[in-house]
Scaffold this motif. Structure first.
Motif, PDB file in Angstrom:
ATOM      1  N   ALA A  13       0.819  -1.218   0.000  1.00 12.63           N
ATOM      2  CA  ALA A  13       0.000   0.000   0.000  1.00 12.63           C
ATOM      3  C   ALA A  13       0.851   1.267   0.000  1.00 12.63           C
ATOM      4  O   ALA A  13       0.577   2.204  -0.758  1.00 12.63           O
ATOM      5  CB  ALA A  13      -0.940  -0.014   1.200  1.00 12.63           C
ATOM      6  N   THR A  14       1.891   1.309   0.807  1.00 12.26           N
ATOM      7  CA  THR A  14       2.726   2.507   0.902  1.00 12.26           C
ATOM      8  C   THR A  14       3.385   2.823  -0.434  1.00 12.26           C
ATOM      9  O   THR A  14       3.382   3.973  -0.880  1.00 12.26           O
ATOM     10  CB  THR A  14       3.793   2.328   1.999  1.00 12.26           C
ATOM     11  OG1 THR A  14       3.129   2.037   3.236  1.00 12.26           O
ATOM     12  CG2 THR A  14       4.621   3.581   2.162  1.00 12.26           C
ATOM     13  N   LYS A  15       3.915   1.808  -1.095  1.00 13.86           N
ATOM     14  CA  LYS A  15       4.564   2.011  -2.394  1.00 13.86           C
ATOM     15  C   LYS A  15       3.554   2.441  -3.453  1.00 13.86           C
ATOM     16  O   LYS A  15       3.801   3.365  -4.227  1.00 13.86           O
ATOM     17  CB  LYS A  15       5.281   0.741  -2.851  1.00 13.86           C
ATOM     18  CG  LYS A  15       5.978   0.905  -4.198  1.00 13.86           C
ATOM     19  CD  LYS A  15       6.465  -0.436  -4.730  1.00 13.86           C
ATOM     20  CE  LYS A  15       7.118  -0.338  -6.083  1.00 13.86           C
ATOM     21  NZ  LYS A  15       6.351   0.353  -7.094  1.00 13.86           N
ATOM     22  N   ILE A  16       2.400   1.788  -3.492  1.00 12.81           N
ATOM     23  CA  ILE A  16       1.371   2.134  -4.480  1.00 12.81           C
ATOM     24  C   ILE A  16       0.895   3.563  -4.271  1.00 12.81           C
ATOM     25  O   ILE A  16       0.736   4.323  -5.233  1.00 12.81           O
ATOM     26  CB  ILE A  16       0.204   1.123  -4.423  1.00 12.81           C
ATOM     27  CG1 ILE A  16       0.690  -0.245  -4.927  1.00 12.81           C
ATOM     28  CG2 ILE A  16      -0.988   1.609  -5.241  1.00 12.81           C
ATOM     29  CD1 ILE A  16      -0.291  -1.378  -4.709  1.00 12.81           C
ATOM     30  N   LEU A  17       0.699   3.960  -3.023  1.00  6.85           N
ATOM     31  CA  LEU A  17       0.278   5.338  -2.738  1.00  6.85           C
ATOM     32  C   LEU A  17       1.367   6.346  -3.108  1.00  6.85           C
ATOM     33  O   LEU A  17       1.072   7.404  -3.655  1.00  6.85           O
ATOM     34  CB  LEU A  17      -0.113   5.493  -1.272  1.00  6.85           C
ATOM     35  CG  LEU A  17      -1.437   4.841  -0.871  1.00  6.85           C
ATOM     36  CD1 LEU A  17      -1.634   4.930   0.631  1.00  6.85           C
ATOM     37  CD2 LEU A  17      -2.604   5.464  -1.614  1.00  6.85           C
ATOM     38  N   ALA A  18       2.608   6.005  -2.844  1.00  8.68           N
ATOM     39  CA  ALA A  18       3.711   6.903  -3.215  1.00  8.68           C
ATOM     40  C   ALA A  18       3.768   7.080  -4.729  1.00  8.68           C
ATOM     41  O   ALA A  18       3.926   8.204  -5.226  1.00  8.68           O
ATOM     42  CB  ALA A  18       5.038   6.357  -2.682  1.00  8.68           C
ATOM     43  N   ASP A  19       3.605   5.969  -5.464  1.00 12.21           N
ATOM     44  CA  ASP A  19       3.587   6.051  -6.931  1.00 12.21           C
ATOM     45  C   ASP A  19       2.396   6.883  -7.414  1.00 12.21           C
ATOM     46  O   ASP A  19       2.523   7.670  -8.349  1.00 12.21           O
ATOM     47  CB  ASP A  19       3.520   4.647  -7.550  1.00 12.21           C
ATOM     48  CG  ASP A  19       4.790   3.844  -7.342  1.00 12.21           C
ATOM     49  OD1 ASP A  19       5.825   4.432  -6.955  1.00 12.21           O
ATOM     50  OD2 ASP A  19       4.744   2.617  -7.573  1.00 12.21           O
ATOM     51  N   LEU A  20       1.266   6.701  -6.773  1.00 15.42           N
ATOM     52  CA  LEU A  20       0.065   7.456  -7.129  1.00 15.42           C
ATOM     53  C   LEU A  20       0.288   8.952  -6.950  1.00 15.42           C
ATOM     54  O   LEU A  20      -0.029   9.751  -7.831  1.00 15.42           O
ATOM     55  CB  LEU A  20      -1.123   7.001  -6.267  1.00 15.42           C
ATOM     56  CG  LEU A  20      -2.388   7.854  -6.323  1.00 15.42           C
ATOM     57  CD1 LEU A  20      -3.057   7.729  -7.679  1.00 15.42           C
ATOM     58  CD2 LEU A  20      -3.340   7.446  -5.224  1.00 15.42           C
ATOM     59  N   HIS A  21       0.850   9.338  -5.829  1.00 17.67           N
ATOM     60  CA  HIS A  21       1.094  10.756  -5.565  1.00 17.67           C
ATOM     61  C   HIS A  21       2.137  11.334  -6.532  1.00 17.67           C
ATOM     62  O   HIS A  21       2.022  12.484  -6.940  1.00 17.67           O
ATOM     63  CB  HIS A  21       1.528  10.970  -4.119  1.00 17.67           C
ATOM     64  CG  HIS A  21       0.462  10.618  -3.132  1.00 17.67           C
ATOM     65  ND1 HIS A  21      -0.819  11.124  -3.189  1.00 17.67           N
ATOM     66  CD2 HIS A  21       0.476   9.802  -2.062  1.00 17.67           C
ATOM     67  CE1 HIS A  21      -1.533  10.639  -2.203  1.00 17.67           C
ATOM     68  NE2 HIS A  21      -0.780   9.821  -1.501  1.00 17.67           N
ATOM     69  N   ALA A  22       3.101  10.524  -6.910  1.00 19.94           N
ATOM     70  CA  ALA A  22       4.142  11.004  -7.817  1.00 19.94           C
ATOM     71  C   ALA A  22       3.631  11.134  -9.248  1.00 19.94           C
ATOM     72  O   ALA A  22       3.916  12.119  -9.928  1.00 19.94           O
ATOM     73  CB  ALA A  22       5.339  10.058  -7.774  1.00 19.94           C
ATOM     74  N   SER A  23       2.845  10.163  -9.694  1.00 19.08           N
ATOM     75  CA  SER A  23       2.416  10.147 -11.096  1.00 19.08           C
ATOM     76  C   SER A  23       1.068  10.827 -11.325  1.00 19.08           C
ATOM     77  O   SER A  23       0.764  11.217 -12.447  1.00 19.08           O
ATOM     78  CB  SER A  23       2.320   8.700 -11.595  1.00 19.08           C
ATOM     79  OG  SER A  23       1.223   8.040 -10.979  1.00 19.08           O
ATOM     80  N   LYS A  24       0.266  10.937 -10.270  1.00 23.66           N
ATOM     81  CA  LYS A  24      -1.108  11.470 -10.369  1.00 23.66           C
ATOM     82  C   LYS A  24      -1.985  10.598 -11.267  1.00 23.66           C
ATOM     83  O   LYS A  24      -3.057  11.003 -11.684  1.00 23.66           O
ATOM     84  CB  LYS A  24      -1.128  12.917 -10.891  1.00 23.66           C
ATOM     85  CG  LYS A  24      -0.385  13.896 -10.026  1.00 23.66           C
ATOM     86  CD  LYS A  24      -1.160  14.164  -8.771  1.00 23.66           C
ATOM     87  CE  LYS A  24      -0.540  15.326  -8.019  1.00 23.66           C
ATOM     88  NZ  LYS A  24      -1.273  15.653  -6.839  1.00 23.66           N
ATOM     89  N   GLU A  25      -1.530   9.390 -11.574  1.00 25.36           N
ATOM     90  CA  GLU A  25      -2.279   8.478 -12.434  1.00 25.36           C
ATOM     91  C   GLU A  25      -3.153   7.568 -11.566  1.00 25.36           C
ATOM     92  O   GLU A  25      -2.652   6.918 -10.649  1.00 25.36           O
ATOM     93  CB  GLU A  25      -1.304   7.636 -13.252  1.00 25.36           C
ATOM     94  CG  GLU A  25      -1.978   6.688 -14.199  1.00 25.36           C
ATOM     95  CD  GLU A  25      -0.987   5.830 -14.972  1.00 25.36           C
ATOM     96  OE1 GLU A  25      -1.434   5.097 -15.843  1.00 25.36           O
ATOM     97  OE2 GLU A  25       0.221   5.899 -14.682  1.00 25.36           O
TER      98      GLU A  25
END
Length: 85
Positions: A13-25
């Motif tokens: 979850a932490t990695k997926i959320l970090a990627d989400l915040h970085a990519s906005k995708e």
């Protein structure tokens, strides 16, 4: 759009959320091979809510026009004047 299994979300979850915040995708979460939910950035979600409210207002206005529930400029001024007293 990124797609993740719900089990991957549970584990990372932490990695997926970090990627989400970085990519906005947005991230589509699947369960048993079927779409289950979307993860979206908070700012993007708030923007979508505002846009939906605007579109709903436009739809109400279009319906009022089609049902002939409109006022002339003078009628609107009179009604507003009563509210502003």
């Amino acid at each position: 759009m990124k797609v993740e299994l719900v089990t991957t979300l549970k584990r990372q979850a932490t990695k997926i959320l970090a990627d989400l915040h970085a990519s906005k995708e947005p991230v589509l979460i699947t369960e048993h091979g079927q779409p289950s939910a979307y993860l979206v950035d908070v700012d993007d979600y708030e923007l979508m809510k505002k846009r939906m409210a605007i579109l709903e207002g436009i739809a109400r206005g279009e319906k009022a026009i089609s049902e002939d529930r409109t006022f002339s400029h003078e009628q609107a001024q009179e009604k507003m004047a009563k509210w502003l007293k």
